[in-house]
Design an enzyme around this catalytic site. Structure first.
Site, short mmCIF file in Angstrom:
data_model
loop_
_atom_site.label_atom_id
_atom_site.label_comp_id
_atom_site.label_asym_id
_atom_site.label_seq_id
_atom_site.Cartn_x
_atom_site.Cartn_y
_atom_site.Cartn_z
N HIS A 201 90.64 4.76 66.91
CA HIS A 201 90.71 6.03 66.18
C HIS A 201 89.40 6.92 66.42
O HIS A 201 88.15 6.30 66.07
CB HIS A 201 91.31 6.05 64.74
CG HIS A 201 90.21 5.52 63.80
ND1 HIS A 201 89.49 6.18 63.06
CD2 HIS A 201 90.15 4.00 63.50
CE1 HIS A 201 88.79 5.15 62.43
NE2 HIS A 201 89.00 4.03 62.56
N ASP A 218 82.70 3.27 61.79
CA ASP A 218 84.20 3.25 61.53
C ASP A 218 84.42 5.07 61.81
O ASP A 218 84.64 5.72 61.09
CB ASP A 218 84.64 2.97 60.16
CG ASP A 218 86.16 3.14 60.05
OD1 ASP A 218 87.07 2.93 61.25
OD2 ASP A 218 86.79 2.96 58.90
N GLU A 252 93.96 8.30 62.16
CA GLU A 252 94.32 7.13 61.71
C GLU A 252 93.97 6.55 60.24
O GLU A 252 94.39 5.96 59.47
CB GLU A 252 93.44 6.02 62.75
CG GLU A 252 93.69 4.58 62.16
CD GLU A 252 92.65 3.74 61.12
OE1 GLU A 252 93.11 2.77 60.82
OE2 GLU A 252 91.92 4.56 60.56
N GLU A 253 92.93 7.32 59.73
CA GLU A 253 92.51 7.14 58.46
C GLU A 253 93.33 7.68 57.16
O GLU A 253 93.21 7.31 56.02
CB GLU A 253 91.00 7.92 58.19
CG GLU A 253 89.84 7.24 59.03
CD GLU A 253 89.50 5.81 58.53
OE1 GLU A 253 90.09 5.39 57.71
OE2 GLU A 253 88.46 5.45 59.14
N ASP A 280 88.41 -0.86 66.48
CA ASP A 280 88.01 -0.32 65.45
C ASP A 280 86.84 -1.01 64.80
O ASP A 280 87.13 -2.08 64.16
CB ASP A 280 89.26 -0.30 64.69
CG ASP A 280 89.04 0.84 63.17
OD1 ASP A 280 87.88 1.16 63.20
OD2 ASP A 280 89.92 1.08 62.62
N HIS A 362 83.91 4.48 55.36
CA HIS A 362 84.43 5.51 54.67
C HIS A 362 83.42 6.09 53.45
O HIS A 362 83.75 6.55 52.27
CB HIS A 362 85.63 4.90 53.78
CG HIS A 362 86.54 4.27 54.54
ND1 HIS A 362 87.54 3.76 54.09
CD2 HIS A 362 86.83 4.41 56.07
CE1 HIS A 362 88.50 3.21 55.11
NE2 HIS A 362 87.81 3.92 56.47
#
Ligand code: BES
Ligand code: ZN
Length: 481
Positions: A201, A218, A252-253, A280, A362
């Site tokens: 992603h 990420d 994707e998240e 990923d 994140h």
């Protein structure tokens, strides 16, 4: 019983009305136990529609979704977005595995090792920094769209420079996110309808301010690993037997939204996907071993075995050696789950043992300087190249004796001379292969007769392949002395 159903129904109606007031809500599937705990915490913002085995179909508010998602930092539960109630409920049933169209052999040592030698960590570092430089790639932000457009331009530039006409890119627009995905295809020369797919992603997220989501590990790391694989394959002029696709997914998240739409379309169209491998988080080395193969039940154990066979074969010792081990995500934690959901063989090699992975994902702290080396991502790039070359295989070269009279060749002074005997069409391309089947030189031509210089090659037995303008191809064996 009836009373109970009516009761449940009224309760559902009320709660769903309550959810609707709180802004957007949507359907999803998630771990059933997690669903129960979150339902207890946010009774008015979430509904459990049904559950089966350990998965639950839910209807939940965006607020709760964010709470669920942010828990992943300590490897908490995630959820998978489902476009409708029907899809959420259907997803509780296991999809039968499709038949594999692949034999999983390891035969391409020379080409693979040449490709491994070309992997360049600096390119990966530059690419991660470039992607983190967008500031955010959160799927609703304009920077996310820009990152996808720039990714396509990057591939298009590489394709143009290679002069290849069998490599293309396309933008894939989605229904459930404003962010598009982008796909690169290398047409298979022998069985173009069979696909070997890798992806990752390109969007990012944070638990906080969505304008500050650098997403270096990420998943700028995964995208940069994919880009380096593509670069090496084009430098080596690799023409696969099966089609190869490289996918940079949107959104994707927020629950695998981009990959779900693409994988579902492939399944609906009956596309034969031989295998899918996800990249990923490839940047941060948090555990003793290098690559961690995830062994969750939805992954293909056959494909996982292939990946470990490839690493045993190519990465056990020498310049390209690294180690591997096994771990589990615990749920459909990345885009490979979308492919598994549609019955395809999927795998997800990960950066660390679960729980020892990058603690900054994140968050605004997911920046390159936290790991500050491309070395870990280089290993994933190597595994990816091994997988692509061995699973898609180089184009096969048949030495056709019927072509004996179509073309004449003679070798003098290490130069191969040729002439078409029946001039219905011109020669468009001449390629020479060595005894291992590796293409060592290829030149564009536009004539019925010509020559190709082979001074740089050793004495030996070779095969020349002449492709004509009308599409026909002839092969000739010859000895270089
Ligand atoms: N890169 C993560 C997945 C991940 C994180 C795997 C930590 C292993 C350890 C991915 O981008 C992600 O955040 N996935 C979500 C699930 C998805 C369905 C929204 C997650 O894990 O909650
Ligand atoms: Zn991710």
């Amino acid at each position: 019983m009836k009373k109970f159903t009516v009761g449940i129904f009224t309760f559902l109606l009320f709660s769903i009305a309550a959810i609707a007031q709180n802004g957007t809500s949507f359907y999803a599937t998630m771990d059933a136990e997690d669903a129960i705990s979150f339902k207890a915490l946010y009774p008015n913002e979430m509904q459990i529609l049904d559950s089966k085995d350990n998965q639950a179909a839910v209807f939940l508010s965006e607020e709760v979704a964010h709470k669920i998602h942010d828990n992943v930092r300590t490897h908490g539960p995630g959820y998978i977005f489902r476009a409708s109630e029907e899809k959420a409920l259907l997803a509780l049933n296991k999809v039968p595995r499709r038949n594999s169209v692949i034999d999983f052999t390891i035969t391409e040592d020379i080409l693979v090792n040449e490709c491994l030698d070309l992997v360049n960590g600096q390119n990966i570092e530059d690419n991660i920094l470039e992607l983190q430089g967008y500031g955010t790639r959160y799927h609703t932000k304009s920077q996310a769209v820009q990152a996808v457009m720039d990714q396509q331009a990057k591939w298009d530039d590489m394709i143009l420079a290679s002069g290849r006409t069998d490599v293309h890119t396309r933008i894939y627009n989605h229904v459930n996110t404003p962010m598009p995905s982008v796909i690169l295809t290398i047409d298979g020369a022998d069985t173009p309808d069979e696909f070997v797919i890798i992806g990752g992603h390109i969007d990012s997220t944070t638990f906080g301010n969505k304008n500050d989501a650098p997403g270096a590990d990420d998943n700028a790391s995964g995208i940069s690993s994919l880009n380096e694989m593509v670069r090496v394959l084009l430098v080596k002029n690799f023409v696969p037997s099966r089609s190869i696709e490289v996918m940079a997914f949107a959104a994707e998240e927020i629950g695998l939204v981009g990959s779900a739409e693409i994988a579902e379309e492939y399944a609906n169209n009956g596309v034969q996907v031989a295998a899918y491998v996800q990249f990923d988080m490839t940047g941060y080395k948090g555990s003793n071993s290098d690559i961690y193969i995830t062994t969750d039940s939805y992954n293909s154990s056959q494909l996982n075995d292939y990946l470990t066979d490839l690493m045993d074969h190519y990465n056990d010792s020498g310049a390209h050696s690294f180690t591997y081990s096994f771990t589990q995500c615990g749920y459909g934690c990345s885009d490979h789950a979308s492919w598994a959901d549609n019955g395809y063989a999927a795998a997800f090699p990960f950066e660390a043992a679960m729980g020892q992975d990058n603690p900054n994902i994140h968050s605004s702290g997911d920046v390159y300087s936290f790991f500050n080396t491309p070395d870990h991502a280089v290993k994933f790039t190597k595994l990816g190249l091994e997988f692509l070359i061995e699973a898609a295989k180089p184009r096969t070269l048949s030495v056709d004796d019927f072509s004996e009279n179509a073309i004449s060749v003679f070798v003098k002074d290490k130069t191969l001379n040729y002439r078409l005997n029946n001039t219905v069409s011109n020669v468009k391309e001449v390629s020479v292969y060595n005894v291992t089947g590796q293409r060592i030189i290829s030149e564009e031509m536009n004539d019925e007769a010509g020559s190709i210089q082979l001074q740089q090659f050793a004495q030996g037995f070779y095969i020349a392949r002449f492709t004509l303008e009308n599409g026909h191809a002839f092969t000739k064996k010859f000895i270089l002395n």
